[in-house]
Design a protein around this motif. Structure first.
Motif, mmCIF file in Angstrom:
data_model
loop_
_atom_site.group_PDB
_atom_site.id
_atom_site.type_symbol
_atom_site.label_atom_id
_atom_site.label_comp_id
_atom_site.label_asym_id
_atom_site.label_seq_id
_atom_site.Cartn_x
_atom_site.Cartn_y
_atom_site.Cartn_z
ATOM 1 N N UNK A 161 0.853 -1.181 0.000
ATOM 2 C CA UNK A 161 0.000 0.000 0.000
ATOM 3 C C UNK A 161 0.894 1.238 0.000
ATOM 4 N N UNK A 162 0.484 2.252 -0.737
ATOM 5 C CA UNK A 162 1.282 3.475 -0.821
ATOM 6 C C UNK A 162 1.059 4.333 0.418
ATOM 7 N N UNK A 163 2.142 4.792 1.000
ATOM 8 C CA UNK A 163 2.058 5.626 2.206
ATOM 9 C C UNK A 163 2.957 6.854 2.048
ATOM 10 N N UNK A 164 2.547 7.930 2.732
ATOM 11 C CA UNK A 164 3.292 9.183 2.629
ATOM 12 C C UNK A 164 4.225 9.431 3.786
ATOM 13 N N UNK A 165 4.026 8.719 4.886
ATOM 14 C CA UNK A 165 4.929 8.876 6.029
ATOM 15 C C UNK A 165 4.772 7.680 6.945
ATOM 16 N N UNK A 166 5.776 7.484 7.795
ATOM 17 C CA UNK A 166 5.726 6.404 8.786
ATOM 18 C C UNK A 166 6.684 6.762 9.912
ATOM 19 N N UNK A 167 6.758 5.899 10.889
ATOM 20 C CA UNK A 167 7.654 6.137 12.025
ATOM 21 C C UNK A 167 9.006 5.468 11.765
ATOM 22 N N UNK A 168 9.930 5.717 12.677
ATOM 23 C CA UNK A 168 11.240 5.064 12.594
ATOM 24 C C UNK A 168 11.229 3.699 13.281
ATOM 25 N N UNK A 169 10.102 3.053 13.345
ATOM 26 C CA UNK A 169 10.028 1.695 13.870
ATOM 27 C C UNK A 169 9.901 0.749 12.682
ATOM 28 N N UNK A 170 11.020 0.167 12.302
ATOM 29 C CA UNK A 170 11.116 -0.777 11.179
ATOM 30 C C UNK A 170 10.761 -0.133 9.853
ATOM 31 N N UNK A 171 11.652 0.696 9.391
ATOM 32 C CA UNK A 171 11.507 1.292 8.059
ATOM 33 C C UNK A 171 12.833 1.127 7.315
ATOM 34 N N UNK A 172 12.730 0.725 6.065
ATOM 35 C CA UNK A 172 13.897 0.495 5.214
ATOM 36 C C UNK A 172 14.000 1.634 4.206
ATOM 37 N N UNK A 173 15.160 2.289 4.179
ATOM 38 C CA UNK A 173 15.362 3.449 3.298
ATOM 39 C C UNK A 173 16.494 3.141 2.318
ATOM 40 N N UNK A 174 16.258 3.295 1.019
ATOM 41 C CA UNK A 174 17.333 3.059 0.049
ATOM 42 C C UNK A 174 18.328 4.219 0.019
ATOM 43 N N UNK A 175 19.520 3.897 -0.380
ATOM 44 C CA UNK A 175 20.599 4.888 -0.398
ATOM 45 C C UNK A 175 20.267 6.098 -1.273
ATOM 46 N N UNK A 176 19.608 5.835 -2.418
ATOM 47 C CA UNK A 176 19.344 6.946 -3.326
ATOM 48 C C UNK A 176 18.483 8.018 -2.666
ATOM 49 N N UNK A 177 17.573 7.601 -1.774
ATOM 50 C CA UNK A 177 16.692 8.578 -1.119
ATOM 51 C C UNK A 177 17.485 9.486 -0.188
ATOM 52 N N UNK A 178 18.469 8.920 0.501
ATOM 53 C CA UNK A 178 19.318 9.741 1.367
ATOM 54 C C UNK A 178 20.192 10.661 0.529
ATOM 55 N N UNK A 179 20.734 10.117 -0.545
ATOM 56 C CA UNK A 179 21.586 10.922 -1.412
ATOM 57 C C UNK A 179 20.826 12.124 -1.964
ATOM 58 N N UNK A 180 19.559 11.927 -2.285
ATOM 59 C CA UNK A 180 18.779 12.998 -2.898
ATOM 60 C C UNK A 180 18.181 13.963 -1.888
ATOM 61 N N UNK A 181 17.753 13.430 -0.749
ATOM 62 C CA UNK A 181 16.984 14.263 0.184
ATOM 63 C C UNK A 181 17.684 14.548 1.504
ATOM 64 N N UNK A 182 18.826 13.941 1.753
ATOM 65 C CA UNK A 182 19.561 14.247 2.970
ATOM 66 C C UNK A 182 19.231 13.327 4.134
ATOM 67 N N UNK A 183 19.747 13.715 5.304
ATOM 68 C CA UNK A 183 19.621 12.912 6.523
ATOM 69 C C UNK A 183 18.463 13.432 7.396
ATOM 70 N N UNK A 184 18.035 12.629 8.382
ATOM 71 C CA UNK A 184 17.058 13.155 9.362
ATOM 72 C C UNK A 184 17.592 14.395 10.063
ATOM 73 N N UNK A 185 16.686 15.211 10.560
ATOM 74 C CA UNK A 185 17.073 16.466 11.229
ATOM 75 C C UNK A 185 17.382 16.175 12.699
ATOM 76 N N UNK A 186 18.648 16.305 13.056
ATOM 77 C CA UNK A 186 19.052 15.954 14.418
ATOM 78 C C UNK A 186 18.527 16.939 15.460
#
Length: 305
Positions: A161-186
């Motif tokens: 199912x398509x989702x627009x957001x989720x929590x940091x409890x078991x989420x898999x993020x591909x490298x390209x997404x970090x490369x394009x959009x950056x890191x979480x805001x500390x």
């Protein structure tokens, strides 16, 4: 299907050694064990540090990253994402130190995101699990937000199912997404860091919810984030949450978005008969959020780190 793309995991922990041990055991039992597990220790004051040091000696796949001070869950996920990205992993799995993945939870996320790309050509920006509470119910605080056409690609063979957001409890993020959009805001420290981050990377394409990938979140109560629940004990978390979401709304939606958020918060606090002094603290936090604009840190495009 080849599912052995390089994979790292990031767990952020602070003073919950008993639960962390269960998380580590669950990771060691995975059908798809990450090549490296970065355990970000937010300067725990219990025996977490010494236990993780021994774990790293016994099993080098687990790396203890001890921070000099507690910079919150947001800071921990930032550090974990940065370290894993700099070491070149293709996929990074994020989760809390009190969430226990089923033995095939990570494998199903990895196969899901690859299968979705192969079947439909679109690249999901993340893949997230079904997060359940300890009694088997869905965990309210970890329910992902769907997009308008959320069931577009669902079938028994493609249970996504398509989702627009989720929590940091078991989420898999591909490298390209970090490369394009950056890191979480500390600087968010705690609350809404995961919602902000997944909404940010979902600008490229929504994430997918994989209901067959299951994680149990061992929190004391099964309650979502609702401002009707503000009290003296938890006001400190709601202050962060209100500031952070107001900051996000101001950046992404302008003053109109902040107004919608503030009205919703006001309605919830009135419904919950929240003390007036606490309501004022929440309103102040929303106001601070309007001028709170922390920098989004991105990987260096030249060096790749």
């Amino acid at each position: 299907m080849n599912i052995r793309s390089s994979l790292a995991a990031v767990i952020v922990t602070y003073n919950r050694l008993d639960k962390l041990k269960r998380v580590i055991a669950a990771l060691q039992a995975q059908t798809c064990l990450p090549e490296r597990v970065f355990v970000i220790d937010n300067a725990s004051t219990d025996e977490t540090g010494s236990w993780l040091t021994q774990l790293q000696q016994d099993d080098p796949r687990f790396q203890h990253v001890r921070l000099p001070e507690n910079i919150g869950g947001a800071g921990g996920f930032y550090e974990g994402a940065r370290v894993a990205y700099e070491e070149g992993y293709d996929y990074i799995w994020f989760s809390d130190d009190d969430a226990y993945p089923d033995s095939n939870a990570i494998e199903l996320l990895l196969t899901g995101i690859k299968d979705f790309e192969a079947q439909f050509t679109w690249r999901p920006s993340f893949a997230c699990s079904a997060v359940k509470w300890t009694n088997g119910d869905l965990c309210e605080m970890n329910t992902p937000s769907t997009v308008w056409d959320w069931p577009r690609f669902y079938s028994p063979e493609t249970p996504y199912f398509l989702v627009g957001s989720c929590s940091f409890v078991s989420v898999l993020v591909p490298r390209w997404a970090i490369q394009k959009h950056g890191f979480p805001i500390k600087e968010y420290f705690i609350w809404y860091d995961d919602a902000e981050y997944t909404q940010r990377i979902a600008k490229s394409y929504p994430g997918i919810y994989c209901p067959n990938s299951v994680v149990v979140h061992d929190v004391p109560e099964n309650k979502g984030v609702n401002y009707s629940l503000v009290n003296q004990a938890n006001i400190w978390k709601f202050r962060y949450g209100a500031r952070n979401e107001a900051s996000f709304r101001r950046r992404e939606q302008g003053w109109a978005g902040v107004a919608v958020f503030a009205r919703g918060v006001r309605r919830q606090m009135r419904q919950g008969n929240v003390e007036k002094s606490l309501r004022r603290e929440v309103y102040k936090a929303i106001w601070r959020g309007c001028s709170f604009n922390p920098q989004i840190i991105r990987p260096d495009p030249d060096t790749g780190v």
